[in-house]
Design an enzyme around this catalytic site. Structure first.
Site, PDB file in Angstrom:
ATOM      1  N   GLN A 118       0.852  -1.190   0.000  1.00 16.17           N
ATOM      2  CA  GLN A 118       0.000   0.000   0.000  1.00 16.17           C
ATOM      3  C   GLN A 118       0.882   1.231   0.000  1.00 16.17           C
ATOM      4  O   GLN A 118       1.617   1.470   0.958  1.00 16.17           O
ATOM      5  CB  GLN A 118      -0.900  -0.033   1.236  1.00 16.17           C
ATOM      6  CG  GLN A 118      -1.761   1.186   1.455  1.00 16.17           C
ATOM      7  CD  GLN A 118      -2.493   1.110   2.776  1.00 16.17           C
ATOM      8  OE1 GLN A 118      -2.838   0.027   3.252  1.00 16.17           O
ATOM      9  NE2 GLN A 118      -2.715   2.249   3.409  1.00 16.17           N
ATOM     10  N   SER A 121       1.911   6.667   2.460  1.00 13.11           N
ATOM     11  CA  SER A 121       2.776   7.606   3.174  1.00 13.11           C
ATOM     12  C   SER A 121       3.947   8.066   2.309  1.00 13.11           C
ATOM     13  O   SER A 121       4.483   7.308   1.491  1.00 13.11           O
ATOM     14  CB  SER A 121       3.316   6.963   4.452  1.00 13.11           C
ATOM     15  OG  SER A 121       2.269   6.691   5.356  1.00 13.11           O
ATOM     16  N   SER A 153       4.884  -1.255   3.736  1.00 11.49           N
ATOM     17  CA  SER A 153       5.083  -2.591   4.291  1.00 11.49           C
ATOM     18  C   SER A 153       5.265  -3.629   3.196  1.00 11.49           C
ATOM     19  O   SER A 153       4.455  -3.710   2.256  1.00 11.49           O
ATOM     20  CB  SER A 153       3.884  -2.988   5.165  1.00 11.49           C
ATOM     21  OG  SER A 153       3.748  -2.126   6.265  1.00 11.49           O
ATOM     22  N   GLU A 233      -8.560  -0.816   7.835  1.00 16.23           N
ATOM     23  CA  GLU A 233      -7.351  -1.112   8.614  1.00 16.23           C
ATOM     24  C   GLU A 233      -7.692  -1.288  10.094  1.00 16.23           C
ATOM     25  O   GLU A 233      -6.986  -1.968  10.821  1.00 16.23           O
ATOM     26  CB  GLU A 233      -6.331   0.026   8.477  1.00 16.23           C
ATOM     27  CG  GLU A 233      -5.480  -0.015   7.217  1.00 16.23           C
ATOM     28  CD  GLU A 233      -4.324   0.962   7.296  1.00 16.23           C
ATOM     29  OE1 GLU A 233      -4.325   1.826   8.200  1.00 16.23           O
ATOM     30  OE2 GLU A 233      -3.431   0.883   6.453  1.00 16.23           O
ATOM     31  N   GLU A 346      -2.219  10.974  18.169  1.00 19.45           N
ATOM     32  CA  GLU A 346      -2.631  12.381  18.222  1.00 19.45           C
ATOM     33  C   GLU A 346      -3.646  12.696  17.118  1.00 19.45           C
ATOM     34  O   GLU A 346      -4.656  13.373  17.355  1.00 19.45           O
ATOM     35  CB  GLU A 346      -1.396  13.287  18.078  1.00 19.45           C
ATOM     36  CG  GLU A 346      -0.431  13.237  19.244  1.00 19.45           C
ATOM     37  CD  GLU A 346       0.485  12.024  19.214  1.00 19.45           C
ATOM     38  OE1 GLU A 346       1.236  11.837  20.187  1.00 19.45           O
ATOM     39  OE2 GLU A 346       0.461  11.260  18.229  1.00 19.45           O
TER      40      GLU A 346
END
Length: 362
Positions: A118, A121, A153, A233, A346
């Protein structure tokens, strides 16, 4: 087939078919074991329940897939994180790919013949996904992709990548593609993490030509695809992860000299809370509900439970984490990432505050 019949039949089959991993616990060994498990489960039919007939499935509720993953995790047949990637990428292809492409590709993921990755990022856009800069520009019948992904990953093992690109400004300018990883112009460089495993990689795209029919959805659908993918996810994948963590709690109980320690109770309570929340998410999936920002609660609870469990193991097994090269050490170090991967704690709390509680930006 209902859940009770499915679980009973599956357990009987697993008891009669030895899928236990061999002695190679390296990442290469884990990926090979994952392919072995998926192949065996697909050939026996178990991996096909809960998936639509259009991609070779047997139909039935998605909860059957959760039960399958739970049994795999509980028996330590495959590392739960890489096993569960199927629950993120396959639904995305089914929802956004042209039907013929989904019918061709998804069975390859289910049956273990391929591993996928995937590509979301980037070095400058992790949790801030909307700031991604990897661009795709049209060229004839193709789109040409240039840029970089990171924390991808198993990219070094992947045959395909579900990736997001920038095709125009703003959220409406993000477009998704299914990219073949052997396409010229792609370079993969594994990244060594502090727990000593090259699970992640950075991936470079240098004028990579992708056929137009590999676009997932339409131009500009990438943001919505990501918003649909990320809750997955945090649903069935988390159910698998929680089942795995319960096995670690059982192991800790067997190894500690003080099984009545109060911290063990707190670790159990944190895990049980995460499981109850995840169970509610599974019920919503079974009812056909659309998952959204409420799954950020699942993420916060799981990350909290995972870190509490391994902190407790560190405290009750003195020196094991610090002075030995045991599986406890590796898993403790990996647990430090629980509040980072899949969206930082966060960011998740901000989502909960703003989108669920309506607290605004102040």
């Amino acid at each position: 087939m209902n859940v009770t019949e499915f679980r009973s039949g599956l357990r009987d089959w697993l008891d009669r078919n030895d899928l236990a991993p061999g002695p190679d616990h390296s990442l290469d060994g884990q990926v090979a074991q994952l392919a072995r498990v998926r192949r065996a489960l697909y050939e026996a039919g178990w991996m096909r329940y809960g998936w639509p007939p259009a991609i070779g499935g047997f139909g039935g509720p998605a909860v059957l897939r959760a039960v399958l993953g739970e049994e795999v995790a509980t028996r330590d047949l495959a590392e739960p994180g890489i096993y569960s990637m199927i629950e993120v990428l396959a639904p995305t292809l089914i929802s956004y790919a042209p039907p013929a492409l989904a019918a061709e590709m998804v069975p390859r993921l289910l049956n273990g013949s391929e591993q996928w990755c995937q590509g979301f990022s980037e070095p400058g856009s992790g949790s801030d996904l909307a700031s991604l800069t990897t661009r795709a520009v049209p060229r004839g019948d193709n789109w040409v992709i240039t840029g970089q992904k990171v924390w991808t990953s198993l990219a070094q093992y992947a045959a395909r990548c579900v990736m997001l690109t920038r095709t125009a400004p703003g959220h409406g300018g993000i477009t998704a593609f299914l990219v073949d990883m052997d396409t010229p112009g792609i370079t993969v460089r594994p990244l060594r993490t502090m727990h000593g495993v090259d699970e992640f990689a950075e991936v470079f795209f240098d004028d990579v030509a992708v056929p137009g029919d590999r676009m997932l959805g339409r131009p500009g659908d990438g943001w919505q695809l990501a918003m649909d993918l990320l809750p997955h996810e945090r649903s069935t994948c988390f159910w698998h992860r929680i089942a795995h963590l319960y096995t670690r709690l059982d192991r800790l109980l067997a190894e500690t000299a003080d099984p009545d320690d109060a911290d063990l109770g707190a670790a159990y309570l944190a895990l049980h809370t995460a499981r109850c929340r995840s169970h509610a998410t599974q019920r919503r999936l079974a009812d056909g509900a659309h998952l959204g920002p409420e799954t950020s609660v699942d993420k916060v609870l799981l990350a909290t439970a995972e870190q509490r469990l391994f902190d407790t193991a560190r405290d009750l097994l003195p020196g094991v984490m610090e002075l030995t090269d045991s599986p406890w050490r590796t898993e403790f170090l990996y647990s430090r990432a629980a509040t980072i991967y899949g969206g930082t704690a966060e960011i998740q709390r901000n989502i909960i505050a703003r989108r669920l509680l309506g607290l605004g930006k102040d």
